[in-house]
Design an enzyme around this catalytic site. Structure first.
Site, mmCIF file in Angstrom:
data_model
loop_
_atom_site.group_PDB
_atom_site.id
_atom_site.type_symbol
_atom_site.label_atom_id
_atom_site.label_comp_id
_atom_site.label_asym_id
_atom_site.label_seq_id
_atom_site.Cartn_x
_atom_site.Cartn_y
_atom_site.Cartn_z
ATOM 1 C CB SER A 115 14.058 23.706 48.719
ATOM 2 O OG SER A 115 14.495 24.906 48.107
ATOM 3 C CD GLU A 210 18.880 23.141 51.214
ATOM 4 O OE1 GLU A 210 19.440 23.238 50.098
ATOM 5 O OE2 GLU A 210 17.719 23.547 51.410
ATOM 6 C CG HIS A 273 18.709 22.812 46.085
ATOM 7 N ND1 HIS A 273 18.732 23.232 47.393
ATOM 8 C CD2 HIS A 273 17.511 23.211 45.586
ATOM 9 C CE1 HIS A 273 17.615 23.873 47.679
ATOM 10 N NE2 HIS A 273 16.855 23.869 46.598
#
Length: 303
Positions: A115, A210, A273
């Site tokens: 992330s 992502e 996630h």
């Protein structure tokens, strides 16, 4: 071409450090995650600023300089065989000016996170260091998932056992073909926001993407920014991971934006996630067979 540097595999009894380069960390969640790491035989030390908090901004784990100092101290300390991030959130970009990336790469060790941590992976991978995009120390749902936890352990302790980075969850073919090259990428928003910065490092090889909470128009904007900046010019293949907490339209947007590249492409890889987050080695040469929907890692020679 930059030489690939692979850290030594972990072994039971190794000591590892937990740092918080980004957002505020929940102590209870971190304690649960640390117990998972200890069950692998690791000795875990949480660095001083991880639970300190920022006196003005509640979304940051601590002051920028303190977070950077923790990262440096953990990385350069020979007692630690690996550095695990506690969580993502936001904050890495604020502290990058206080981090000497060349100094870190000169002392190879495993670095784990995803992330917001993409902002660190990207320049480290560009300098040749292989890092791990995977579950973090306070990601209790992901570490609590048997498949995801075992993938992370295997990649760090027994890398030769990981022969398909997309298995066992699988992926779906979008564009047929085979692509090779270093695996790069990570969080879409962080990749787009690095353009024009001193740590900007466009990839050459296969990329994984992502994100979370990016509605269709925002994903469109981020992908369009990367396309207009030429970020995909040397990309040989694309692995689309999870785009979480968004509508189904996001998948259509991604395909519409990226299929015209004409490179081999798969989607629905279990990277991101969701509760199942399969760890992958960023910076390592891989072979994407989009027709068979497999992603084969090169030899982790440093192990």
């Amino acid at each position: 071409m930059t030489d690939v540097v692979v850290p030594q595999r972990l072994r039971s009894g190794d000591r590892v450090a937990v740092v918080a380069p980004s957002g505020r960390v929940d102590g209870a969640r971190l304690a649960v995650g640390v117990e998972h790491l200890k069950r692998w035989g690791l000795e875990v030390e949480v660095m001083p600023s991880v639970l300190a908090g920022h006196e003005r901004f509640r979304y940051l784990a601590a002051d920028d300089k303190a977070r950077a100092e923790d990262l440096r101290n953990a990385w350069l300390d020979q007692r630690f065989a690996a550095v695990f991030c506690a969580r993502g959130g936001y904050g890495v970009q604020r502290m990058l000016e206080y981090v000497d990336l060349d100094e870190l790469v000169a002392v190879p060790k495993w670095f784990v996170g995803f992330s917001d941590i993409t902002a660190l992976h990207e320049p480290l991978n560009a300098r040749g260091l292989v890092t791990v995009h995977g579950p973090m120390a306070a990601a209790v749902e992901q570490l609590g998932n048997d498949l995801g936890r075992e993938r992370l352990r295997a990649l760090l302790f027994e890398p030769e056992t990981v022969t398909d980075l997309l298995a066992p969850a699988g992926a779906r073919t979008v564009v047929d073909g085979v692509a090779e090259g270093p695996l790069r990428g990570g969080n879409l928003a962080m990749l787009a926001s690095s353009i024009g910065t001193r740590t900007y490092a466009p990839p050459s090889g296969v990329v994984v993407l992502e994100d979370v909470n990016e509605e269709a128009y925002r994903a469109d904007r981020l992908l369009t920014q990367l396309l207009r900046a030429g970020w995909f010019e040397q990309v040989t293949g694309v692995v689309v991971g999870d785009f979480s907490e968004v509508g189904a339209e996001v998948g259509d947007v991604i395909r519409e934006r990226l299929e015209p590249l004409g490179v081999p492409m798969v989607e629905r890889a279990a990277v991101g996630h969701e509760v199942l987050n399969l760890a992958v080695p960023l910076g390592l040469p891989v072979r994407l067979d989009a027709t068979a929907a497999t992603l084969t890692p090169g030899a982790l020679a440093g192990s």
